[in-house]
Scaffold this active site. Sequence first.
Site, mmCIF file in Angstrom:
data_model
loop_
_atom_site.group_PDB
_atom_site.id
_atom_site.type_symbol
_atom_site.label_atom_id
_atom_site.label_comp_id
_atom_site.label_asym_id
_atom_site.label_seq_id
_atom_site.Cartn_x
_atom_site.Cartn_y
_atom_site.Cartn_z
ATOM 1 N N THR A 292 0.825 -1.217 0.000
ATOM 2 C CA THR A 292 0.000 0.000 0.000
ATOM 3 C C THR A 292 0.855 1.261 0.000
ATOM 4 O O THR A 292 1.868 1.341 0.684
ATOM 5 C CB THR A 292 -0.895 -0.009 1.253
ATOM 6 O OG1 THR A 292 -1.639 -1.215 1.262
ATOM 7 C CG2 THR A 292 -1.843 1.174 1.259
ATOM 8 N N GLU B 138 -7.258 -6.281 3.604
ATOM 9 C CA GLU B 138 -7.493 -7.500 2.795
ATOM 10 C C GLU B 138 -8.611 -7.294 1.779
ATOM 11 O O GLU B 138 -9.467 -8.168 1.599
ATOM 12 C CB GLU B 138 -7.799 -8.693 3.698
ATOM 13 C CG GLU B 138 -6.591 -9.302 4.360
ATOM 14 C CD GLU B 138 -5.537 -9.747 3.354
ATOM 15 O OE1 GLU B 138 -5.902 -10.365 2.336
ATOM 16 O OE2 GLU B 138 -4.355 -9.457 3.592
ATOM 17 N N GLY C 99 2.638 -2.950 8.435
ATOM 18 C CA GLY C 99 2.936 -3.275 9.833
ATOM 19 C C GLY C 99 4.368 -3.744 9.967
ATOM 20 O O GLY C 99 4.994 -4.187 8.997
#
Lengths: 675, 675
Positions: free
Chosen positions: B154, B437, B193
Site C-alpha cells: 500500500t 485484505e 505493519g
Amino acid sequence: MAFRNVDKGFQSSAGQDVNPDLDIERKTASFSVERLTNILDGGAENTQIRRKVNAVLQSDPEFSRENQYFQSQNERYEAAVRRSLYLSRKMDEMGWTTDGPEQKYCYRALGDDLAFTLHNVFMKSILGLGTDKQIAKWIPLAEKHYIAGTYAQTELGHGTYLRGLETMATFDVTTQEFILNTPKISAMKWWPGDMGRTGTHAMVLAQLNIKGKCYGIHPFIVQIRSLEDHSPAPGVTVGDIGPKMNFAQCDNGYLMLKNVRIPKKNMLARFSQVLSDGQYIRQGSEKINYLTMVMFRVSIIRTEVLTILMKACTIAIRYSVVRRQSELKPGDPETKILDYQTQQQKLLPQLATAYAFHFVCDYLQEVFDRGYAETKEGKFDLLPELHALAAGIKVIATDYSTASVEACRRACGGHGYSLLSGLPSLYTTVVASCTYEGENTVLLLQTARFLVKCLEMVKAGQALPSSVAYLSSTSSGKCRAQEKRDFLNPDVYTEAYKQRAFRMVENAAIKLQSLIQSGTPWYEAWNLGSVQLARAAMAHSHYIVVQHFVKTLEKFEKEFHIQRVLKHLCDLFALHGIFSNMGDFLQAGHLSGKQSDMVTESYLDLLAVIRQDAVPLVDAFDFSDANLNSAIGCYDGHAYERLFEWAKKSPTNNQDNQTFEKYLKPLFQNALSKL
Amino acid sequence: MAFRNVDKGFQSSAGQDVNPDLDIERKTASFSVERLTNILDGGAENTQIRRKVNAVLQSDPEFSRENQYFQSQNERYEAAVRRSLYLSRKMDEMGWTTDGPEQKYCYRALGDDLAFTLHNVFMKSILGLGTDKQIAKWIPLAEKHYIAGTYAQTELGHGTYLRGLETMATFDVTTQEFILNTPKISAMKWWPGDMGRTGTHAMVLAQLNIKGKCYGIHPFIVQIRSLEDHSPAPGVTVGDIGPKMNFAQCDNGYLMLKNVRIPKKNMLARFSQVLSDGQYIRQGSEKINYLTMVMFRVSIIRTEVLTILMKACTIAIRYSVVRRQSELKPGDPETKILDYQTQQQKLLPQLATAYAFHFVCDYLQEVFDRGYAETKEGKFDLLPELHALAAGIKVIATDYSTASVEACRRACGGHGYSLLSGLPSLYTTVVASCTYEGENTVLLLQTARFLVKCLEMVKAGQALPSSVAYLSSTSSGKCRAQEKRDFLNPDVYTEAYKQRAFRMVENAAIKLQSLIQSGTPWYEAWNLGSVQLARAAMAHSHYIVVQHFVKTLEKFEKEFHIQRVLKHLCDLFALHGIFSNMGDFLQAGHLSGKQSDMVTESYLDLLAVIRQDAVPLVDAFDFSDANLNSAIGCYDGHAYERLFEWAKKSPTNNQDNQTFEKYLKPLFQNALSKL
C-alpha cells in the site's frame, strides 16, 4: 522531491496554494457559499462574530491543538483545565460575557478541549433549584473557579431510571445535618465529569430520608475534597474511572460516601425544604426547570452533535476529490473517488442529513421559545408535546449523526482509520451522544408513549397538539407518483413519510390494544410491543424532520440558487430515507413496488446532481483547518503532504527505541555475518 | 461495605462465587454447553488442545494483559515485540510447531498483543514467490528473527488498485542492480505493519522497469535499516505513521526510497526473472498463489473477525443479565435488561450472526480445500467462483460483524463506552477488517461482476458453478406462508432469500444492459449501476450464509437439543435479515405486506425463545476471563466490583496531580476564608 512545507500551527483558509483537484470543485459552485454560510449562522452578523472569535482564539498559541492526537489521557486533561481557565480570562479581557454571542463560538472552536462542563451543570442546578441565599453563596465562588463543582447523578448500577438511585441522604434532627451514604457498590456515583481529578464540591442526587420515610431524589451540595491539598474529605472515596473511547480531556469520576455529614442548608431548597423538626415541605412548580432541561437536550444537538457531523462531511468530501483510485474510463488517469456512485452514496446522504438536522434545530428552537414563554406564565399544557418532540428529535439526530460520521470515516478507507485524519475522534465523541442526556431507546419509548396517548385522545374526540395533529387524519390514499421525477415533489414524499408514521404508530397501538384485550397485563404488553413502538416513534420523528426541511425551503423563495441547492438536499434526505427504509413504505401499502423503483432511480440521479456542489456545500460550514484538525480534510487539499508532516511528529518517531536495544539488537547480530 | 477481592491477574472460570443473576441463567440451559463448544471447536480433541494452550499461556505472567487499557502506543508496541519473541521460545519449549494445532490457539489467546504479523507475510511471500535459492537464504534468517521483515504494498495514494502503485524499480544492466525510487509523495509506502519501528527488510512491491519499458508490479527485498544500529539504510526514509483507532501494538510505517540499489538476486524470481542482459522472462503460473491469498482472506474471517464478534456477544449478554434497570412489572425489583424486548432485539440477532458466520466458514473451508486440490492439479476453472465467493463472504462477514460488535457495545450503555469493558477495543479492531485484505465496496463489485457474467452464461446456455446455480432458475413464485409459524420453515425463508438475490442480480443486470443499449459506454453504465450491483452482491452473499446455516442443521439430526437451539439461531438470523431488509423482499414481490407482518411477529417471538438460552450460548464460545479482558463480561458476573477495582489502577489515579498544583490550588485558596 521537495515536499511542501505545510507545517504551520494554524492556517487561514485564504491565499493558499490549493490542490488543483480541490480548487476546480470550488469554481463551479451553483450558489453563493458565503450566503449559505450566513444562513447557517443565522445572519451575516453572526458569521462575522464567529470568524472574529475563531481568529482571536487561533492566533493565541495557548489554544493550539497541534499534537493533540499524540497526547495521553493525563496530558489531555491538564491541557483542558489550563485552557478553560485561560479562556475565562481571555473572555474577560475581550469583553465577551458568558451569555453573549461569542461564548457559543468559543465552544464551537474549542469544545472538546475544554474542562468544567459538569462544573457548569453544577452551577445551573444551583441557579435553577437553589434559594436566593444559596445562589448568593455558591455562584460567585463557582464562577471564579474558587471551587470546582460536579453534578453527581448517575450511579455504577443506575442510569436513566432516577427512581432507582440508591445514594441515601438521611436527616439527623439532633445535629441538623444530612448524613450521606453509598449503601452498596452499585450505588457509587460513576461517570460525573470534573469529578475524577478536579472537583471540590459535588451536587449529589440522593434519596432523602427523614425519620425512616423516603421522600425521593433531592440535590445536596457535598464537599468531596480539601481546598487546601485536594485530599478526599472525611468519609469520601473519589477517583477517576479511567480510559474511555474518547473524552480523555474529561476526568469522569467515581464517588463513594460513608457517613458524610453536611449542614441542612446544603440541600437545594427552592422547591422542597426540610424544617428543623424534620417536617418536609414542597413549594412551587419545578416544571419550568424541567423545560430548561429539555431545552438543554435540544441545544446539545446543535453544539455537540451537528458540529461533529458537519466536520466529518467536510473532511470526507474534500478528501474524496483529492483521492484518486482506479480507472473509471479505461486509459484515463485514476478517478476522483467522489466520481464513483458508490462513494457518492456513502457521503452525500450524510451531507443532506447535516443540513436536515440543522434546519430542524431552528424549528425546535422556535417551538421551545414559545413553550418557554407559555410555561413562564404558568401554562403547562405544552409540556408533554415538547418533551416527546425533543426526545424524538434528540434520538434521530444523535442516531443518524453517529451513523453518518462513521460512514464518512469509513469512506476514507485506511486514512480514515488514522487519528491524524481527525475522523476517529469525531466518531468516538459523537457516539456518546446516543447514551448521554437520555439513553436513546428509553427516550424513544417515551415519545412512543405520548404518540399512543394521542391516538387515544383522537378516539375520545379530543384535539391534538400541532406536531402530532396528523394522527387524527385517517386518509390512507395511495401515492400518486407516476414517474420518477414525481418523487422530487416535496408534497409527494412528505405525504409518504406521514402515511408511514401514521401506519406504524397505529399498528403499534393496535398490537398493544389487542394484547391487553387478550388478557396480557399492560406492562407486559408494552414490553412485547416495544420494538415496534420504538420504530414508530422513530418514523414519527423522521416525518417531522422531513416536514420542516420542506418548510424551510419556502423561506428562500427569493433566492433561486440557494433554494435550488437546498431543495436538492431536502430531496436527497427524504429519498435516501425512503430508499433505506423501503420496507416501511411498502408494508404500509402507500408505495407500490413500481413506485419504489422510481424512488431508487430518483435518489440515485440526485447523487450525481449534488456531487457537483459537494465541496461548496461543505465549505459553507466554514470550518478553519484548526477547527477540523485533520491532516486529510484541510482547505488546501494537500492531504498526503500533511499526513507525512504530522506523522513525523509522532512520539513513536521521536523517542529512543528501547525495543530495538532490548529485544531486537541481540537477535539481529546473528544475521550480520550472513548478509 | 466489604468489596470482594476480584483483583487476580488471571482467573479460571471454575469454582467461583458467581453472581446469582448470572448463575441462574446457566441452570436452565436447554442443551449441553460442552457439546456445543466441542462442535464449535471442530471436535472435543480440539477443545482440549485449545484449553491446554490457554492454560499454559495464562499461567505465564509474561502474557498478562492486565493494565493493557492503560498503556501508551509505545508501551503496547514494546510489549507486543517482547511477547512475540517470548512466545516463539515458549512454543519451542512446549514442542508446539508453527504448523501445529496449538499455533492458532496461541493466536486466539494473544492475537492483538502480538507483533510480527507482516513479518509473517514477508516470509509467506518469499515461500510463495521466491526461488528455492531465495527461500534457502532468507527463510532461516526470518524464522529466527535474525532479520525483521515487512510487506510494503500500500502507498500513501494507492490502496486496492495495484496497477496504480508508483514505486519504481529500474534495472541497471551495468551494475546488475535494481534502483528503487519513490517518485512522488503519493508513492510513499504507507501502512505496512512491522515497518514503523521494527523492520530491517521490506518486501517492496514496485513497477519493474527495464530499459524504459514497464513490466508491472514485482516484489523486491530491500534492506531498510542497519542490523547493527537500526539506522535507516542509505537513501531510505522510514518511520511510524502515528496513532490509529487501534492496533497500537503494531508499528505501521512509512517508507520513502531514493536511489536505493539492491542486487538483482533480491527480486523474487519464481515466476518472473530478469536475465543479466535485461531480458524479462515469465515462467509457470501464479494462480496457486492467488488461491492461497484468497484462502488467507477466508481464514481472517474466523481468526480476526468472528473471534471478536463472539467476545462482544459474550460480554454484552452476560452484562445484560447482571444489569438491572427500571421496573417492568410495577412493584417488582428492577428488571434484568435482557428481559426487555428492545435489549433482546439489540443483542440476540448479533449472537445468531456469530453462529451463522461460524458455520459458513466451515463451508468455505471445505470448498477451498477442494479448490486447492484441483488447482494443484492444474485445473483453474474454479478460480472465478472461489474468488467471488470469498470476496462476497468476506464483505458480509466483516460488515455485519462490525455492525454487530458496535450494537453489542452500545447496548451496554455508558459502561460500554469505558475501555475497561473491553468493548471499545473490539469495535475499533474489527472495523479495520472492512478495509484491509480488500476494501469492501471494491470486493462487492468484483463479486457483482462475476454474478452478471453468470447471467450472461445462462443466456448463452452454459452451466453455472454450484454456488450460483440458482441464477439459472427463473421461477418466481410467491411465498407460500399462511401464518407466522410458517416462517420457521427453513425452506420458506431460504426460498425468500434466493428470490431476493435472484431479483436483485437480475434487475441490476437489466439496468446495466439497458444503459448500454441506450448508448452509455460500458464503464459509465457500470458506475451508474454500481450501488445496485453492490447491493445485489450483498443479497447473494446473504443467501449463501442462510443456505449453509440451514444445511448445517442437518448434521445434527441425532442430537435433538443441539439441533433445536441451532435451529432457533438459524431462524433468528434469517428472519432478522428479512425484517431488516424488508424492502428488498417486498419489492421483489415474493412477500406480501401481510406476510411481512408475519415475519415481524415470528422474529419477535423468537427473541423471547432464544433469550432463555442466551447465556449458555455465549458460554459455549468458551472464552476465559483473560481472553475477554473485560471488567463487565467476566464469567462470575461481578461487573461492578471489577469496574471499581480496575478503575482504581488507572494511572490517572496513581500519578501526582500536577494540574491541581499548577492551576487549581492557587484559585481554591480564595475560597478557604469563605467556606
